[in-house]
Design a protein around this motif. Structure first.
Motif, PDB file in Angstrom:
ATOM      1  N   ASN A 197       0.811  -1.217   0.000  1.00 54.76           N
ATOM      2  CA  ASN A 197       0.000   0.000   0.000  1.00 54.76           C
ATOM      3  C   ASN A 197       0.846   1.270   0.000  1.00 54.76           C
ATOM      4  OD1 ASN A 197      -2.694   1.372   0.445  1.00 54.76           O
ATOM      5  ND2 ASN A 197      -1.573   2.067   2.250  1.00 54.76           N
ATOM      6  N   LEU A 204      -5.979  -1.846  -2.674  1.00 53.67           N
ATOM      7  CA  LEU A 204      -5.842  -2.443  -1.348  1.00 53.67           C
ATOM      8  C   LEU A 204      -7.085  -3.240  -0.954  1.00 53.67           C
ATOM      9  CD1 LEU A 204      -4.547  -2.810   1.464  1.00 53.67           C
ATOM     10  CD2 LEU A 204      -5.440  -0.546   2.072  1.00 53.67           C
ATOM     11  N   GLU A 205      -8.257  -2.635  -1.080  1.00 56.46           N
ATOM     12  CA  GLU A 205      -9.488  -3.306  -0.648  1.00 56.46           C
ATOM     13  C   GLU A 205      -9.709  -4.612  -1.400  1.00 56.46           C
ATOM     14  OE1 GLU A 205      -9.250  -0.161  -1.501  1.00 56.46           O
ATOM     15  OE2 GLU A 205      -9.798   0.994   0.303  1.00 56.46           O
ATOM     16  N   LEU A 208      -7.137  -7.385  -0.270  1.00 56.28           N
ATOM     17  CA  LEU A 208      -7.454  -7.958   1.033  1.00 56.28           C
ATOM     18  C   LEU A 208      -8.697  -8.845   0.956  1.00 56.28           C
ATOM     19  CD1 LEU A 208      -6.791  -5.009   3.520  1.00 56.28           C
ATOM     20  CD2 LEU A 208      -5.311  -6.941   2.940  1.00 56.28           C
ATOM     21  N   GLU A 209      -9.693  -8.413   0.177  1.00 57.23           N
ATOM     22  CA  GLU A 209     -10.907  -9.214   0.052  1.00 57.23           C
ATOM     23  C   GLU A 209     -10.609 -10.552  -0.620  1.00 57.23           C
ATOM     24  OE1 GLU A 209     -14.347 -11.115  -1.293  1.00 57.23           O
ATOM     25  OE2 GLU A 209     -12.949 -10.192  -2.723  1.00 57.23           O
ATOM     26  N   LEU A 227      -1.050  -3.693   7.301  1.00 57.61           N
ATOM     27  CA  LEU A 227      -1.039  -2.598   6.339  1.00 57.61           C
ATOM     28  C   LEU A 227       0.316  -1.907   6.323  1.00 57.61           C
ATOM     29  CD1 LEU A 227      -4.468  -0.961   7.283  1.00 57.61           C
ATOM     30  CD2 LEU A 227      -4.025  -2.506   5.368  1.00 57.61           C
ATOM     31  N   ARG A 310     -10.619   0.122   9.846  1.00 51.81           N
ATOM     32  CA  ARG A 310     -11.399   0.046   8.612  1.00 51.81           C
ATOM     33  C   ARG A 310     -11.053  -1.211   7.815  1.00 51.81           C
ATOM     34  NH1 ARG A 310     -10.272   4.684   7.037  1.00 51.81           N
ATOM     35  NH2 ARG A 310      -8.755   4.416   5.356  1.00 51.81           N
ATOM     36  N   HIS A 311      -9.792  -1.618   7.879  1.00 56.97           N
ATOM     37  CA  HIS A 311      -9.358  -2.768   7.084  1.00 56.97           C
ATOM     38  C   HIS A 311      -9.161  -4.035   7.930  1.00 56.97           C
ATOM     39  CE1 HIS A 311      -9.007  -0.446   3.440  1.00 56.97           C
ATOM     40  NE2 HIS A 311      -8.327   0.481   4.086  1.00 56.97           N
TER      41      HIS A 311
END
Length: 348
Positions: A197, A204-205, A208-209, A227, A310-311
């Motif tokens: 990142n 990023l999202e 990770l998903e 992160l 958030r992550h």
């Protein structure tokens, strides 16, 4: 929430500074991170860049291991297309023997440089090409295990190979990347994974998903990630902004294809920015500013906690990109040290 902090170090080289002085500053920073309770300290791999001295992660990791006591040390990462898997395994098996139980082997698929340097790195005949990346990850993991690996020769005979003759432990292997590829491979192999990142910032999202949704137990029973972020902390937001400017300008130069040079001091960056007009560079600097964590301790700590929550992670590896003022010592990194100290205190 409890938030662990770690460090990613590119060993920045500022104007007027030698490689020896830059490395001395980074070793001092690793010791400071160790004393402050940081979780891990990783070195990147980049080549032929005037502002970056982290060309050889195993050497730097070994040096940091010898100077620290409790912090995990490792690579962020070894760029595997540049190296033969057996050499990587032997290097990190030796470091594991030096610092048992606190070595990470982060591995990336990118070359970490331009095509000319990549070709030079492969003159030794390594077969660690990108297409065989999954096979070579498997090879390294096998070679690092106390049992080693078996090679079947053309004669049909089995040939035993180990990275070190009497291993009592193995480094933890991490996959690193800035695309879907490494996220999916880490998930399929049940390995820990980190998205780059701090360098990419895009995707990023999704990464990770993919990693979490496709994860199958293997080396780990459950997904493990953290992160990365570019961070500059100073007693005042104004000082933090000033110390962030040289590195943001260096990244802008890289993306614009402009000639690279040693990292500017704050004084040099401010003087050049005032004397020249470069709208493309200004736009890139402004865009980076939105993604980086720059400010006073309370502000940055608050934003990092929100970012982690958030992550869904409990650790952030910061790249402390605070530059130096012209009158600061060449064999130390006061701005980077200040970032670690102030943030460690603010996170608590």
């Amino acid at each position: 929430m409890s938030l662990a902090l770690s460090v990613l170090d590119l060993v920045p080289v500022r104007s007027g500074q030698s490689s020896a002085q830059a490395i001395a500053a980074s070793m001092s920073l690793a010791q400071r991170a160790d004393r402050l309770g940081f979780a891990r300290y990783w070195f990147a791999e980049h080549h032929n860049m005037p502002a970056v001295a982290s060309t050889n992660p195993p050497v730097l990791v070994a040096a940091a291991a010898a100077l620290t006591e409790r912090i995990r040390v490792g690579s962020g990462g070894v760029m595997l297309p540049n190296h033969a898997p057996l050499v990587v395994a032997e290097q990190f098996a030796a470091i594991e023997a030096m610092a048992p139980g606190r070595v990470d082997l982060g591995i990336g698929r990118a070359p970490g440089s331009d095509p000319v340097i990549s070709q030079l790195l492969r003159l030794s005949g390594t077969t660690s090409d990108v297409d065989r990346f999954p096979d070579h990850i498997a090879d390294i993991r096998s070679l690092l295990s106390p049992e080693g690996a078996n090679l079947r020769l053309t004669s049909g005979r089995e040939y035993a190979i180990t990275a070190t003759p009497a291993a009592t432990g193995t480094p933890e292997v991490w996959l690193l990347g800035s695309s879907d590829y490494s996220a999916r491979l880490a998930a399929a192999e049940g390995l820990p994974y980190v998205f780059a990142n701090h360098f990419s910032g895009q995707g990023l999202e999704r990464a990770l998903e993919l990693y979490r949704s496709e994860f199958a137990p293997g080396a780990l029973e459950a997904p493990k990630t953290f992160l990365t972020a570019n961070v500059v902390v100073a007693p005042t937001a104004a000082e933090a902004e000033r110390r962030a400017l040289p590195q943001m300008r260096t990244m802008a130069r890289l993306r614009l294809g402009l000639p690279l040079r040693g990292l500017e001091t704050v004084d040099e960056a401010e003087a050049d920015a005032a004397a020249r007009t470069n709208s493309a560079m200004d736009e890139l600097v402004a865009a980076q500013r939105q993604a980086w964590f720059i400010g006073d301790p309370a502000d940055v700590a608050s934003r990092l906690r929100a970012f982690a929550e958030r992550h869904g992670v409990e650790e952030i590896m910061l790249s402390p990109v605070a530059a130096a003022f012209a009158d600061e010592p060449l064999d130390a990194a006061p701005g980077r040290e200040q970032t670690l100290e102030l943030l460690a205190d603010a996170i608590g």
